[in-house]
Design a protein around this motif. Sequence first.
Motif, PDB file in Angstrom:
ATOM      1  N   GLN A  91      -7.494  -0.528   4.808  1.00 54.18           N
ATOM      2  CA  GLN A  91      -7.601  -0.818   3.375  1.00 54.18           C
ATOM      3  C   GLN A  91      -6.954  -2.153   3.009  1.00 54.18           C
ATOM      4  OE1 GLN A  91      -6.207   1.868   4.775  1.00 54.18           O
ATOM      5  NE2 GLN A  91      -6.776   3.780   3.735  1.00 54.18           N
ATOM      6  N   SER A  92      -6.212  -2.767   3.930  1.00 58.04           N
ATOM      7  CA  SER A  92      -5.490  -4.006   3.639  1.00 58.04           C
ATOM      8  C   SER A  92      -6.437  -5.198   3.560  1.00 58.04           C
ATOM      9  CB  SER A  92      -4.440  -4.270   4.723  1.00 58.04           C
ATOM     10  OG  SER A  92      -3.896  -5.571   4.599  1.00 58.04           O
ATOM     11  N   ARG A  93      -6.226  -6.064   2.579  1.00 57.70           N
ATOM     12  CA  ARG A  93      -7.031  -7.277   2.482  1.00 57.70           C
ATOM     13  C   ARG A  93      -6.493  -8.365   3.401  1.00 57.70           C
ATOM     14  NH1 ARG A  93      -3.655  -7.569  -2.035  1.00 57.70           N
ATOM     15  NH2 ARG A  93      -2.607  -9.582  -2.369  1.00 57.70           N
ATOM     16  N   TYR A  94      -5.201  -8.266   3.791  1.00 58.54           N
ATOM     17  CA  TYR A  94      -4.597  -9.258   4.678  1.00 58.54           C
ATOM     18  C   TYR A  94      -4.895  -8.969   6.147  1.00 58.54           C
ATOM     19  CZ  TYR A  94      -1.657 -11.766   1.290  1.00 58.54           C
ATOM     20  OH  TYR A  94      -1.201 -12.567   0.272  1.00 58.54           O
ATOM     21  N   GLY A  95      -4.864  -7.701   6.531  1.00 54.88           N
ATOM     22  CA  GLY A  95      -5.005  -7.352   7.930  1.00 54.88           C
ATOM     23  C   GLY A  95      -3.768  -7.756   8.717  1.00 54.88           C
ATOM     24  N   LEU A 110       0.844  -1.193   0.000  1.00 53.25           N
ATOM     25  CA  LEU A 110       0.000   0.000   0.000  1.00 53.25           C
ATOM     26  C   LEU A 110       0.880   1.243   0.000  1.00 53.25           C
ATOM     27  CD1 LEU A 110      -2.619  -1.026   2.739  1.00 53.25           C
ATOM     28  CD2 LEU A 110      -2.740  -1.419   0.263  1.00 53.25           C
ATOM     29  N   VAL A 111       0.415   2.300  -0.635  1.00 53.65           N
ATOM     30  CA  VAL A 111       1.092   3.594  -0.590  1.00 53.65           C
ATOM     31  C   VAL A 111       0.140   4.560   0.100  1.00 53.65           C
ATOM     32  CG1 VAL A 111       2.184   5.444  -1.902  1.00 53.65           C
ATOM     33  CG2 VAL A 111       2.286   3.075  -2.745  1.00 53.65           C
ATOM     34  N   LEU A 112       0.507   4.975   1.313  1.00 47.44           N
ATOM     35  CA  LEU A 112      -0.364   5.821   2.129  1.00 47.44           C
ATOM     36  C   LEU A 112       0.152   7.247   2.174  1.00 47.44           C
ATOM     37  CD1 LEU A 112      -1.166   3.563   5.223  1.00 47.44           C
ATOM     38  CD2 LEU A 112      -2.371   3.720   3.030  1.00 47.44           C
ATOM     39  N   ASP A 113      -0.757   8.203   1.988  1.00 45.92           N
ATOM     40  CA  ASP A 113      -0.371   9.614   2.123  1.00 45.92           C
ATOM     41  C   ASP A 113      -0.284   9.977   3.597  1.00 45.92           C
ATOM     42  OD1 ASP A 113      -2.979  10.052   3.067  1.00 45.92           O
ATOM     43  OD2 ASP A 113      -3.696  10.810   1.134  1.00 45.92           O
ATOM     44  N   ASP A 114       0.037  11.216   3.879  1.00 41.28           N
ATOM     45  CA  ASP A 114       0.247  11.638   5.268  1.00 41.28           C
ATOM     46  C   ASP A 114      -1.031  11.579   6.097  1.00 41.28           C
ATOM     47  OD1 ASP A 114       2.904  12.039   4.728  1.00 41.28           O
ATOM     48  OD2 ASP A 114       2.712  14.188   4.350  1.00 41.28           O
ATOM     49  N   ALA A 115      -2.172  11.480   5.442  1.00 39.85           N
ATOM     50  CA  ALA A 115      -3.446  11.375   6.160  1.00 39.85           C
ATOM     51  C   ALA A 115      -3.857   9.920   6.374  1.00 39.85           C
ATOM     52  CB  ALA A 115      -4.537  12.126   5.393  1.00 39.85           C
ATOM     53  N   GLY A 116      -3.010   8.987   5.917  1.00 38.05           N
ATOM     54  CA  GLY A 116      -3.317   7.577   6.089  1.00 38.05           C
ATOM     55  C   GLY A 116      -4.238   7.016   5.024  1.00 38.05           C
ATOM     56  N   GLN A 117      -4.453   7.765   3.957  1.00 34.33           N
ATOM     57  CA  GLN A 117      -5.303   7.310   2.864  1.00 34.33           C
ATOM     58  C   GLN A 117      -4.449   6.792   1.711  1.00 34.33           C
ATOM     59  OE1 GLN A 117      -8.692   7.255   3.318  1.00 34.33           O
ATOM     60  NE2 GLN A 117      -8.069   7.915   5.378  1.00 34.33           N
ATOM     61  N   ILE A 118      -5.048   5.965   0.856  1.00 36.02           N
ATOM     62  CA  ILE A 118      -4.333   5.440  -0.299  1.00 36.02           C
ATOM     63  C   ILE A 118      -3.968   6.592  -1.231  1.00 36.02           C
ATOM     64  CG2 ILE A 118      -4.444   3.927  -2.303  1.00 36.02           C
ATOM     65  CD1 ILE A 118      -4.322   2.407   0.286  1.00 36.02           C
ATOM     66  N   ALA A 119      -2.681   6.729  -1.512  1.00 31.81           N
ATOM     67  CA  ALA A 119      -2.226   7.798  -2.397  1.00 31.81           C
ATOM     68  C   ALA A 119      -2.647   7.494  -3.829  1.00 31.81           C
ATOM     69  CB  ALA A 119      -0.713   7.944  -2.309  1.00 31.81           C
ATOM     70  N   GLY A 120      -3.021   8.540  -4.552  1.00 31.33           N
ATOM     71  CA  GLY A 120      -3.428   8.379  -5.935  1.00 31.33           C
ATOM     72  C   GLY A 120      -2.225   8.257  -6.859  1.00 31.33           C
TER      73      GLY A 120
END
Length: 519
Positions: free
Chosen positions: A386-390, A341-351
């Motif tokens: 957002q992870s499918r593995y957890g 995963l690539v997370l931005d500084d807000a913890g959301q998936i980066a576009g």
Amino acid sequence: MEPIISPPPDPTPYPLDHIVELASARGAGAAPALVLRDITLSHDALGERVDWLAGWLKRTVPESGARIASWAAKGELTCLLPLAAARAGLVHVPINPLLKRAQVAHILADSGAKMLIATASRIKTLDPGDTADGCFVIEEQAAMEAALEGRTTQGPSRADPDTLAAILYTSGSTGKPKGVMLSHANLWLGAVSVAHYLRLAPDDVTLAVLPLAFDYGQNQLLSTWYAGGSVVPLDFLFPRDVVKACARHGVTTLAAVPPLWVQLAETEWPQQSSATLRRLTNSGGALTRDLVTDLRSMFAKADLYPMYGLTEAFRSTYLDPSLVDDHPTSMGTAIPFAEILVLDDAGQIAGPGEEGELVHCGPLVAQGYWQDEARTAERFRPAPPQSRYGGMAVFSGDRVKRDNDGLLYFVGRRDAMIKSAGNRISPQEIEEAATATGLVAEAVAIGVPDARLGHAVHLVVRGTGDKAEDRRLVQELRKRLPNFMQPQQVHWRGTLPLNPNGKIDRTTLHRELLTESGR
């Protein structure tokens, strides 16, 4: 011979030592399992000797889960130990043979090793207090002879795959080396994953030039044997030694780090040395466009696999060889069993095109740092929703971007880690060694971009800096630090800049060194 690893790979982990039984079945009638200077082992013989070594280890250190350390160059024992220790219910702690007494003493004490197997010359460098009470110290040759004489049958392990199998020590951005805890499942699935995406086959021959104390180096053994192939360990002095070994053994697989690839690209390769190569793999730093061009030109028939990894999660990404020419600087996409995963500084998936932190999820994630809850909590945290593995995830601290096609690109490192010649180096280790000499009051180690090394170590120190003192400091550091940690240049200062918090301003020093070097 066609690869026998077909997608998708089996996601079921097994005890690590079961690789030898699988290798015997897959490698029957193919190349030998292990080719050393004085002995060549078939896959059946490899399994037999792993069993004998495991039996001796279990008799000598009967405590389940005890740590046993090895400190030696590549040889039969260092190649067999990862599997034999796992079979004996012990935890292997491989120590980089380039490390010197201070680093080794820390690893032995921190791991609480109950046994140290090392060469005689290395044992002589240790002080009496460097090993814990009750630690059994034995020379490498004596240990192997004892195992072969006893020939105790141990039998395959029935360990839970989540059981701890190894502790690999790696430098952190601060402090002394920390031990990354790897389970049987971590190592097993790492071998399956790499054998799968490299399409390894029973007739493959891997030249193991990387240190076996590194996850990248150890996987040379495990992934090749999982596929039933052959491993030729090599401790080389010069790049031409690698070239000669490729011709001598019909090598098909060669793994290296960027500085070695630079040297190999500058070396003449006779046709008989390159003819059998099927694949080249790179990790430990990014390849440049020019180096990719050189390698593709020199080894046109070999697939080139750029890869990215971190010890805390083994490996995260690889670039399919078919994409290398058009995307030479890409890290590629996730390897089998990894979720990136690539997370931005807000913890959301980066576009697409947005910078974020690389977060690794899935069963390759290690179990944390040995006896270090604080640093474990910093790097290992619950996987993002957002992870499918957890489960637990590794927050790498590395900044990356993902393009519209899903390919990843490295942006930079968040911490102060120096990565030189494929080695992750803690600045604090170098700084502590410098101040311990008594010749300087303060020291700061900084990585300066270098075309051959990736980063060269520069040391900024506070002191008088006359020629005699400079020579003494260099001499002392040579005694205290391994070669890959040696500063390329020492910069003497009367004062060091401070930031508003009263700490040494590393950013200013880094900028000054870049200016001095003309960058």
